[in-house]
Write a protein that holds these residues in place. Structure first.
Motif, PDB file in Angstrom:
ATOM      1  N   MET A   1       0.828  -1.206   0.000  1.00 61.89           N
ATOM      2  CA  MET A   1       0.000   0.000   0.000  1.00 61.89           C
ATOM      3  C   MET A   1       0.862   1.255   0.000  1.00 61.89           C
ATOM      4  N   ASN A   2       1.882   1.270   0.917  1.00 64.08           N
ATOM      5  CA  ASN A   2       2.773   2.433   0.987  1.00 64.08           C
ATOM      6  C   ASN A   2       3.521   2.648  -0.317  1.00 64.08           C
ATOM      7  N   SER A   3       3.957   1.544  -0.946  1.00 66.98           N
ATOM      8  CA  SER A   3       4.688   1.668  -2.203  1.00 66.98           C
ATOM      9  C   SER A   3       3.797   2.226  -3.307  1.00 66.98           C
ATOM     10  N   CYS A   4       2.511   1.859  -3.291  1.00 68.67           N
ATOM     11  CA  CYS A   4       1.582   2.378  -4.298  1.00 68.67           C
ATOM     12  C   CYS A   4       1.395   3.885  -4.133  1.00 68.67           C
ATOM     13  N   ILE A   5       1.279   4.330  -2.876  1.00 66.27           N
ATOM     14  CA  ILE A   5       1.121   5.762  -2.602  1.00 66.27           C
ATOM     15  C   ILE A   5       2.365   6.516  -3.044  1.00 66.27           C
ATOM     16  N   LEU A   6       3.539   5.937  -2.755  1.00 65.92           N
ATOM     17  CA  LEU A   6       4.795   6.577  -3.153  1.00 65.92           C
ATOM     18  C   LEU A   6       4.887   6.689  -4.667  1.00 65.92           C
ATOM     19  N   VAL A   7       4.514   5.613  -5.360  1.00 68.64           N
ATOM     20  CA  VAL A   7       4.552   5.626  -6.828  1.00 68.64           C
ATOM     21  C   VAL A   7       3.617   6.701  -7.375  1.00 68.64           C
ATOM     22  N   MET A   8       2.425   6.807  -6.807  1.00 66.72           N
ATOM     23  CA  MET A   8       1.482   7.825  -7.254  1.00 66.72           C
ATOM     24  C   MET A   8       2.031   9.233  -7.000  1.00 66.72           C
ATOM     25  N   ILE A 139      11.442   4.309 -12.174  1.00 68.91           N
ATOM     26  CA  ILE A 139      11.928   3.141 -12.914  1.00 68.91           C
ATOM     27  C   ILE A 139      12.547   2.119 -11.965  1.00 68.91           C
ATOM     28  N   LYS A 140      13.315   2.602 -10.996  1.00 66.36           N
ATOM     29  CA  LYS A 140      13.943   1.701 -10.017  1.00 66.36           C
ATOM     30  C   LYS A 140      12.897   0.964  -9.193  1.00 66.36           C
ATOM     31  N   ILE A 141      11.847   1.676  -8.784  1.00 59.60           N
ATOM     32  CA  ILE A 141      10.795   1.049  -7.979  1.00 59.60           C
ATOM     33  C   ILE A 141      10.045   0.002  -8.794  1.00 59.60           C
ATOM     34  N   ILE A 142       9.725   0.327 -10.027  1.00 57.81           N
ATOM     35  CA  ILE A 142       8.975  -0.593 -10.879  1.00 57.81           C
ATOM     36  C   ILE A 142       9.788  -1.840 -11.206  1.00 57.81           C
ATOM     37  N   ASN A 143      11.096  -1.658 -11.437  1.00 58.67           N
ATOM     38  CA  ASN A 143      11.941  -2.771 -11.872  1.00 58.67           C
ATOM     39  C   ASN A 143      12.598  -3.540 -10.742  1.00 58.67           C
ATOM     40  N   SER A 144      12.404  -3.100  -9.518  1.00 57.08           N
ATOM     41  CA  SER A 144      13.094  -3.748  -8.403  1.00 57.08           C
ATOM     42  C   SER A 144      12.111  -4.152  -7.323  1.00 57.08           C
ATOM     43  N   SER A 145      12.382  -5.282  -6.721  1.00 58.19           N
ATOM     44  CA  SER A 145      11.578  -5.752  -5.593  1.00 58.19           C
ATOM     45  C   SER A 145      12.261  -5.454  -4.272  1.00 58.19           C
ATOM     46  N   ALA A 146      13.381  -4.676  -4.359  1.00 55.32           N
ATOM     47  CA  ALA A 146      14.135  -4.347  -3.151  1.00 55.32           C
ATOM     48  C   ALA A 146      13.309  -3.442  -2.256  1.00 55.32           C
ATOM     49  N   ALA A 147      13.649  -3.441  -0.965  1.00 54.32           N
ATOM     50  CA  ALA A 147      12.928  -2.608  -0.001  1.00 54.32           C
ATOM     51  C   ALA A 147      13.103  -1.140  -0.346  1.00 54.32           C
ATOM     52  N   LEU A 148      12.045  -0.389  -0.159  1.00 54.34           N
ATOM     53  CA  LEU A 148      12.095   1.035  -0.447  1.00 54.34           C
ATOM     54  C   LEU A 148      12.906   1.767   0.599  1.00 54.34           C
ATOM     55  N   ASP A 149      13.557   2.812   0.190  1.00 50.57           N
ATOM     56  CA  ASP A 149      14.300   3.669   1.110  1.00 50.57           C
ATOM     57  C   ASP A 149      13.302   4.365   2.033  1.00 50.57           C
ATOM     58  N   SER A 150      13.410   4.096   3.331  1.00 49.23           N
ATOM     59  CA  SER A 150      12.429   4.646   4.280  1.00 49.23           C
ATOM     60  C   SER A 150      12.514   6.160   4.406  1.00 49.23           C
ATOM     61  N   SER A 151      13.629   6.766   3.943  1.00 46.39           N
ATOM     62  CA  SER A 151      13.776   8.220   4.030  1.00 46.39           C
ATOM     63  C   SER A 151      12.976   8.935   2.940  1.00 46.39           C
ATOM     64  N   VAL A 152      12.542   8.180   1.942  1.00 43.89           N
ATOM     65  CA  VAL A 152      11.751   8.753   0.854  1.00 43.89           C
ATOM     66  C   VAL A 152      10.283   8.496   1.139  1.00 43.89           C
ATOM     67  N   THR A 153       9.541   9.564   1.393  1.00 43.34           N
ATOM     68  CA  THR A 153       8.121   9.419   1.698  1.00 43.34           C
ATOM     69  C   THR A 153       7.279  10.091   0.623  1.00 43.34           C
TER      70      THR A 153
END
Length: 250
Positions: A1-8, A139-153
């Protein structure tokens, strides 16, 4: 959910950084083709003053000098002033040279031409310095399954995107100050634009160096962007009906 909000949030930021300048360019193509050259004059002013000259000097030339390294590491407030006022000097001088080049042999210029120049200058900055980074992150978020950087909100991304609106407004206002100086043949307006730009950038750097919150720094940008936007709107009255600057209003 958080990743979807970040992508948006990133997508919204990208739409702001690219949509405003490119949308304005489309408007010029459709409605004011005579000002397209001013738009690209603004683009060239930023690219030459910052991407070709100032940033490479800061990154590759000055770090080889002892005085610069001492200032950077031990005198952070002075360093912030240095960065801020060199940005003002390079960018406002580039605007001045750009206008003098485009207007060579001409006697008339419109308020809209000044806005177009400022939109080109501020727009390419938004695309290169902020928008391109957002595209890369997306592009990095879409192409990677790695954990998101928590400093980026999502909130920080959105604020950073909307901050570009005020930054572009700032560039439009500063551009019109320089243009006014050219039309009335008074270089003190160029000096004023350099001073305003230098104070704006320096204060943002100083606030950051003093540990001010991200939100306070962004608020500073909003205040100055709003002030220069108001100036840009108000100074239109300095132009006559045909768009020629009215020097009697000095």
């Amino acid at each position: 959910m958080n990743s979807c909000i970040l992508v948006m949030s990133i997508i919204i930021g990208i739409l702001i950084c690219f949509g405003i300048p490119l949308g304005y360019l489309v408007y010029l193509i459709v409605s004011r083709r005579e000002d397209i050259k001013f738009y690209f004059g603004g683009v060239c002013a930023f690219v030459i003053s910052q991407m070709i000259l100032r940033i490479p000097i800061l990154n590759y030339v000055l770090p080889n000098m002892d005085w610069y390294l001492v200032m950077e590491t031990s005198y952070t407030l002075i360093y912030s002033l240095f960065l801020g006022f060199t940005a003002g000097l390079f960018e406002e001088t580039a605007r001045f040279i750009g206008f003098k080049t485009i207007l060579k042999g001409k006697r008339k210029v419109t308020w809209e031409s000044g806005v177009a120049f400022g939109m080109g200058h501020g727009g390419i900055e938004a695309m290169l310095l902020v928008g391109a980074g957002m595209v890369n992150e997306l592009i990095k978020i879409i192409n990677s399954s790695a954990a998101l950087d928590s400093s980026v909100t999502a909130v920080n991304v959105l604020i950073g995107g909307f901050e570009r609106v005020f930054a572009i407004a700032f560039h439009v206002g500063a551009t019109l100050i320089v243009l006014y100086g050219i039309k009335v043949a008074k270089k003190r307006y160029l000096a004023l634009a350099i001073l305003i730009h230098g104070v704006f950038d320096s204060a943002a750097g100083i606030l950051t160096a003093l540990g001010a919150s991200f939100y306070l720094v962004e608020l500073w940008c909003v205040i100055w962007g709003t002030a220069l936007f108001i100036f840009a709107v108000k100074c239109k009255k300095l132009f006559k009906g045909d768009g020629v600057l009215n020097e009697k209003t000095i």
